[in-house]
Design an enzyme around this catalytic site. Sequence first.
Site, PDB file in Angstrom:
ATOM      1  N   CYS A  65       0.686  -1.380  -0.168  1.00 22.17           N
ATOM      2  CA  CYS A  65      -0.205   0.009   0.025  1.00 22.17           C
ATOM      3  C   CYS A  65       0.662   1.364  -0.019  1.00 22.17           C
ATOM      4  O   CYS A  65       0.530   2.523  -0.328  1.00 22.17           O
ATOM      5  CB  CYS A  65      -0.990   0.121   1.449  1.00 22.17           C
ATOM      6  SG  CYS A  65      -0.061  -0.180   2.924  1.00 22.17           S
ATOM      7  N   HIS A 123      -2.353   0.944   7.206  1.00 20.41           N
ATOM      8  CA  HIS A 123      -2.501   0.962   5.936  1.00 20.41           C
ATOM      9  C   HIS A 123      -2.389   2.642   5.443  1.00 20.41           C
ATOM     10  O   HIS A 123      -2.716   3.187   6.158  1.00 20.41           O
ATOM     11  CB  HIS A 123      -4.008   0.596   5.546  1.00 20.41           C
ATOM     12  CG  HIS A 123      -4.216   0.774   3.853  1.00 20.41           C
ATOM     13  ND1 HIS A 123      -3.898  -0.210   3.129  1.00 20.41           N
ATOM     14  CD2 HIS A 123      -5.175   1.599   3.313  1.00 20.41           C
ATOM     15  CE1 HIS A 123      -4.229   0.241   1.932  1.00 20.41           C
ATOM     16  NE2 HIS A 123      -5.137   1.188   1.883  1.00 20.41           N
TER      17      HIS A 123
END
Length: 203
Positions: free
Chosen positions: A14, A122
């Site tokens: 990510c 994330h």
Amino acid sequence: KMKVYHERQSLQFCAIHALNNMFQSEVFTKKSLDAIANKLVDDLSPGHSTSLFSHFKNPHKSPLGTGNYDANVIFAAIQQKGFQTIWFDARKSVEDIDLDSIQGLLINASTRRLFGLFTTKHWLTIKKVNGIWLDLDSNLSRPAPFDKEADLLEYLRDIVTEQKTAEILIIVDPKITQGYKVEGQSESIQATLQPPPVLKFET
């Protein structure tokens, strides 16, 4: 029709997706972020990144080669592109962010995995493209527009208040926004190659 570059999530990459979504093209790859992670190790212990031990113990990325780059890699990657990173002080109001003077926002927040069975950190990007603020989270199937700026501010407020460990990084172009700082913040927090000391939030 508005063209938007939006990478989708793969493994623990990510950080790569967030950076490329910020710059709206494939400017970073696994190879380039691995190189940054290795350089961060070598800056402290020259030659250490080439050892077998470092391959499995590099603190800036996953030993499995699946990504999971830490914030030091993010800072260095943004600096490579000639941009500046300002750490938003969560004690301040999100309304103090001058949205008209920034390139976008990189956010490190909690997300649920495997049908909500566990939570991990994330990286995601918020960026204005063609006059519209977009959530370019790689977990989304497509970019999600904010109808108005007030909706974006509400989204940021929710992150700050509901996720105490979340981080908001403000990305600015120093050539355009000399001396940018969040209103009410005592001083601008500028990116260096390695922010001190070990940052705990990851992808």
